[in-house]
Design an enzyme around this catalytic site. Structure first.
Site, mmCIF file in Angstrom:
data_model
loop_
_atom_site.group_PDB
_atom_site.id
_atom_site.type_symbol
_atom_site.label_atom_id
_atom_site.label_comp_id
_atom_site.label_asym_id
_atom_site.label_seq_id
_atom_site.Cartn_x
_atom_site.Cartn_y
_atom_site.Cartn_z
ATOM 1 N N ARG A 23 0.484 -4.730 -6.604
ATOM 2 C CA ARG A 23 1.144 -4.091 -5.460
ATOM 3 C C ARG A 23 2.157 -5.006 -4.791
ATOM 4 O O ARG A 23 2.312 -4.983 -3.570
ATOM 5 C CB ARG A 23 0.120 -3.642 -4.414
ATOM 6 C CG ARG A 23 -0.739 -2.474 -4.845
ATOM 7 C CD ARG A 23 -0.097 -1.144 -4.495
ATOM 8 N NE ARG A 23 -0.879 -0.056 -5.015
ATOM 9 C CZ ARG A 23 -1.649 0.749 -4.264
ATOM 10 N NH1 ARG A 23 -1.707 0.577 -2.970
ATOM 11 N NH2 ARG A 23 -2.311 1.719 -4.831
ATOM 12 N N ARG A 27 4.325 -1.450 0.818
ATOM 13 C CA ARG A 27 4.539 -1.308 2.268
ATOM 14 C C ARG A 27 4.522 -2.581 3.086
ATOM 15 O O ARG A 27 4.926 -2.551 4.250
ATOM 16 C CB ARG A 27 3.506 -0.329 2.835
ATOM 17 C CG ARG A 27 3.819 1.106 2.465
ATOM 18 C CD ARG A 27 2.661 2.007 2.780
ATOM 19 N NE ARG A 27 1.518 1.581 1.992
ATOM 20 C CZ ARG A 27 0.363 2.242 1.939
ATOM 21 N NH1 ARG A 27 0.223 3.325 2.657
ATOM 22 N NH2 ARG A 27 -0.628 1.808 1.196
ATOM 23 N N ARG A 36 11.343 3.905 1.838
ATOM 24 C CA ARG A 36 10.284 4.922 1.953
ATOM 25 C C ARG A 36 10.586 5.889 3.096
ATOM 26 O O ARG A 36 10.350 7.097 2.959
ATOM 27 C CB ARG A 36 8.951 4.199 2.176
ATOM 28 C CG ARG A 36 7.753 5.075 2.400
ATOM 29 C CD ARG A 36 7.279 5.683 1.101
ATOM 30 N NE ARG A 36 6.011 6.373 1.257
ATOM 31 C CZ ARG A 36 5.889 7.608 1.752
ATOM 32 N NH1 ARG A 36 6.959 8.273 2.119
ATOM 33 N NH2 ARG A 36 4.710 8.169 1.839
ATOM 34 N N ASP A 73 2.879 5.005 -10.107
ATOM 35 C CA ASP A 73 1.498 5.136 -9.651
ATOM 36 C C ASP A 73 0.638 5.626 -10.805
ATOM 37 O O ASP A 73 1.116 6.338 -11.686
ATOM 38 C CB ASP A 73 1.384 6.117 -8.479
ATOM 39 C CG ASP A 73 0.066 5.920 -7.751
ATOM 40 O OD1 ASP A 73 -0.014 5.031 -6.896
ATOM 41 O OD2 ASP A 73 -0.912 6.637 -8.080
ATOM 42 N N TYR A 153 -10.438 10.499 -9.851
ATOM 43 C CA TYR A 153 -9.560 11.152 -8.872
ATOM 44 C C TYR A 153 -9.405 12.645 -9.159
ATOM 45 O O TYR A 153 -9.330 13.461 -8.246
ATOM 46 C CB TYR A 153 -8.176 10.479 -8.861
ATOM 47 C CG TYR A 153 -8.183 9.138 -8.160
ATOM 48 C CD1 TYR A 153 -8.153 9.059 -6.763
ATOM 49 C CD2 TYR A 153 -8.240 7.948 -8.865
ATOM 50 C CE1 TYR A 153 -8.170 7.833 -6.117
ATOM 51 C CE2 TYR A 153 -8.260 6.709 -8.223
ATOM 52 C CZ TYR A 153 -8.224 6.668 -6.846
ATOM 53 O OH TYR A 153 -8.247 5.463 -6.196
HETATM 54 O O1 CP3 Z 1 1.716 -3.036 -8.142
HETATM 55 C C1 CP3 Z 1 2.856 -2.563 -7.888
HETATM 56 O O2 CP3 Z 1 3.641 -3.091 -7.089
HETATM 57 C C2 CP3 Z 1 3.320 -1.363 -8.677
HETATM 58 C C3 CP3 Z 1 3.078 -0.101 -8.082
HETATM 59 C C4 CP3 Z 1 1.703 0.524 -8.008
HETATM 60 C C5 CP3 Z 1 1.381 1.478 -7.012
HETATM 61 N N1 CP3 Z 1 0.133 1.977 -7.284
HETATM 62 C C6 CP3 Z 1 2.256 1.859 -5.908
HETATM 63 C C7 CP3 Z 1 1.718 2.575 -4.733
HETATM 64 C C8 CP3 Z 1 0.583 0.412 -8.860
HETATM 65 C C9 CP3 Z 1 0.366 -0.510 -10.048
HETATM 66 C C10 CP3 Z 1 -0.393 1.341 -8.381
HETATM 67 C C11 CP3 Z 1 -1.700 1.543 -9.035
HETATM 68 C C12 CP3 Z 1 -2.685 2.423 -8.427
HETATM 69 N N2 CP3 Z 1 -2.486 3.571 -7.712
HETATM 70 C C13 CP3 Z 1 -4.081 2.242 -8.556
HETATM 71 C C14 CP3 Z 1 -4.757 1.159 -9.378
HETATM 72 C C15 CP3 Z 1 -4.835 -0.121 -8.622
HETATM 73 C C16 CP3 Z 1 -5.747 -0.059 -7.428
HETATM 74 O O3 CP3 Z 1 -5.205 -0.130 -6.306
HETATM 75 O O4 CP3 Z 1 -6.959 0.065 -7.612
HETATM 76 C C17 CP3 Z 1 -4.723 3.278 -7.841
HETATM 77 C C18 CP3 Z 1 -6.206 3.480 -7.712
HETATM 78 C C19 CP3 Z 1 -3.701 4.127 -7.318
HETATM 79 C C20 CP3 Z 1 -3.880 5.388 -6.568
HETATM 80 C C21 CP3 Z 1 -3.259 5.328 -5.238
HETATM 81 N N3 CP3 Z 1 -1.900 5.288 -5.010
HETATM 82 C C22 CP3 Z 1 -3.916 5.333 -3.991
HETATM 83 C C23 CP3 Z 1 -5.421 5.374 -3.808
HETATM 84 C C24 CP3 Z 1 -2.924 5.298 -3.007
HETATM 85 C C25 CP3 Z 1 -3.125 5.403 -1.533
HETATM 86 C C26 CP3 Z 1 -3.688 4.198 -0.949
HETATM 87 C C27 CP3 Z 1 -2.615 3.441 -0.302
HETATM 88 O O5 CP3 Z 1 -2.558 2.208 -0.512
HETATM 89 O O6 CP3 Z 1 -1.874 4.062 0.448
HETATM 90 C C28 CP3 Z 1 -1.656 5.209 -3.665
HETATM 91 C C29 CP3 Z 1 -0.347 5.115 -3.029
HETATM 92 C C30 CP3 Z 1 0.588 4.030 -3.440
HETATM 93 N N4 CP3 Z 1 0.770 3.573 -4.722
HETATM 94 C C31 CP3 Z 1 1.455 3.320 -2.573
HETATM 95 C C32 CP3 Z 1 2.180 2.420 -3.391
HETATM 96 C C33 CP3 Z 1 3.269 1.474 -2.963
HETATM 97 C C34 CP3 Z 1 1.620 3.565 -1.093
HETATM 98 C C35 CP3 Z 1 2.287 4.889 -0.869
HETATM 99 C C36 CP3 Z 1 3.336 4.908 0.232
HETATM 100 O O7 CP3 Z 1 4.293 4.121 0.201
HETATM 101 O O8 CP3 Z 1 3.192 5.765 1.095
#
Ligand code: CP3
Length: 347
Positions: A23, A27, A36, A73, A153
């Site tokens: 990540r 944010r 965003r 994602d 999910y």
């Molecule tokens: O790592 C990186 O920089 C690359 C981008 C990336 C995102 N999600 C961007 C993201 C990667 C590799 C993921 C993987 C991901 N997504 C996982 C596996 C890793 C982990 O965290 O366990 C999972 C389970 C998800 C599912 C997911 N996506 C959730 C549960 C959420 C909401 C939780 C949160 O942090 O808000 C997301 C949203 C998400 N994915 C955001 C980003 C930057 C935030 C969304 C936003 O900007 O509003």
């Protein structure tokens, strides 16, 4: 061209420990929040190759990590299969749940969706942009969720503390559950192959919820599908390393590595570095495992924790990373500090 991240994944020597952070685009970065704020939803960023490329490069320009990870994602796969993925502010992801064999068989075949094509286009643009901006030593990582975590999910219809619905379906009707896992395994193979073809130089499989499974279920729903995915990718892309991340696997990490055939493994922060250096790093290169909350907290303890991870893992192939994603409240200066610490560290 010297890409030390790829050297380490191949088990070769490198001039220093490579680093990236899960990540790393997101944010906690003001430049991400600005983009965003101008988009109607998170998935609009993911499916816009220009914006996805721009966001992927943000942390590379600011901090110079040794690898960029595609901005996307894991829920792109269920979205392409017709699960209506949306991100509700403050609530995380929401999906139309699928809960029976009939539901699974009615899912849209992954290959019929045009959405993955947009992600492949992002990969092509990111590779070109890294070259154009002079980041010749920065490798590009593609990724996917693992079948088990995606199934979690999809069955739950969103996030959960322990994914009871998915786990209980797997116990009640393993035959139906296998239908879903097989569909997802095929989708993950196609999706990662598409990213490799578009220019991803390493692939990571996120199994974020591997740790909620009992031992036998871990073999069946984490190890078995991952082994199939790794074998299929290896046959087509023998030079593209595959990193597994079975988060929460604990004492099953060595079994996961041995049975799946992953090229490298990502360790979460619950794993002791001393134990993992002996039990896991002797099997394959490892990546990890700073607690993201330690990164958030900063201070002397952050330096100490980074130093301990480096000294415990430096004897064998090692990539510095976190044990999970960067928290959104993390001060970017803390990230800067860790990058400098790792890049200046001498064994
Ligand atoms: O790592 C990186 O920089 C690359 C981008 C990336 C995102 N999600 C961007 C993201 C990667 C590799 C993921 C993987 C991901 N997504 C996982 C596996 C890793 C982990 O965290 O366990 C999972 C389970 C998800 C599912 C997911 N996506 C959730 C549960 C959420 C909401 C939780 C949160 O942090 O808000 C997301 C949203 C998400 N994915 C955001 C980003 C930057 C935030 C969304 C936003 O900007 O509003």
């Amino acid at each position: 061209m010297k890409k030390r991240f790829l050297q380490v994944l191949r088990g070769e020597e490198s001039d220093r420990v490579p680093l990236w952070m899960m990540r790393q685009a997101g944010r906690y970065l003001p430049e991400y929040r600005e983009i965003r704020a101008g988009a109607s939803g998170f998935l609009d960023l993911v499916y816009d190759p220009d914006l996805a490329c721009e966001i992927t490069l943000q942390p590379i320009r600011r901090f110079g990590m040794d690898a960029a990870i595609l901005f996307s994602d894991i829920l792109v796969v269920p979205d392409a299969m017709g699960c209506g993925v949306r991100f509700v502010d403050g609530e995380g992801p929401v999906l139309d749940p699928v809960r029976s064999r009939k539901d699974f068989e009615a899912l849209r075949p992954f290959g019929e969706s045009e959405k993955p094509e947009r992600v492949y286009e992002s990969v092509r643009r990111i590779r070109a942009a890294l070259e154009a901006e002079g980041f010749h030593e920065t490798a590009l990582i593609g990724f996917s969720g693992a079948p088990w975590t995606l199934a979690c999910y999809m069955i739950e219809g969103g996030g959960s503390r322990d994914f009871q619905k998915a786990r209980s379906l797997a116990y009640r009707d393993p035959g139906a559950f296998l239908v879903l896992i097989d569909l997802l395994s095929d989708a993950v193979i196609a999706y990662l192959a598409g990213q490799a073809r578009a220019g991803a130089e390493a692939l990571q499989i996120f199994d974020s919820w591997a740790g909620v499974l009992a031992a036998e279920e871990f073999r069946r729903w984490v190890i078995a599908p991952t082994r199939r995915i790794v074998a299929a990718l290896r046959a087509e892309f023998p030079d593209v390393p595959v990193i597994g991340f079975p988060k929460g696997a604990g004492p099953s990490y060595p079994l996961y590595v041995g049975e799946t055939g992953v090229s490298a493994v990502s360790l979460d922060h619950n794993v002791s570095t001393r134990w993992a250096a002996e039990a896991v790093q002797t099997l394959c290169p490892v990546q990890g495992n700073l607690d993201p909350v330690c990164l958030l907290a900063g201070g002397v303890r952050l330096d100490e924790s980074v130093g301990k991870i480096l000294s415990d893992f430096s004897g064998k192939p090692f990539v510095f990373n976190l044990g999970h994603g960067i928290d959104k409240a993390t001060p970017p200066e803390h990230v800067q500090r860790v990058v400098e610490y790792v890049q200046n560290w001498q064994n």
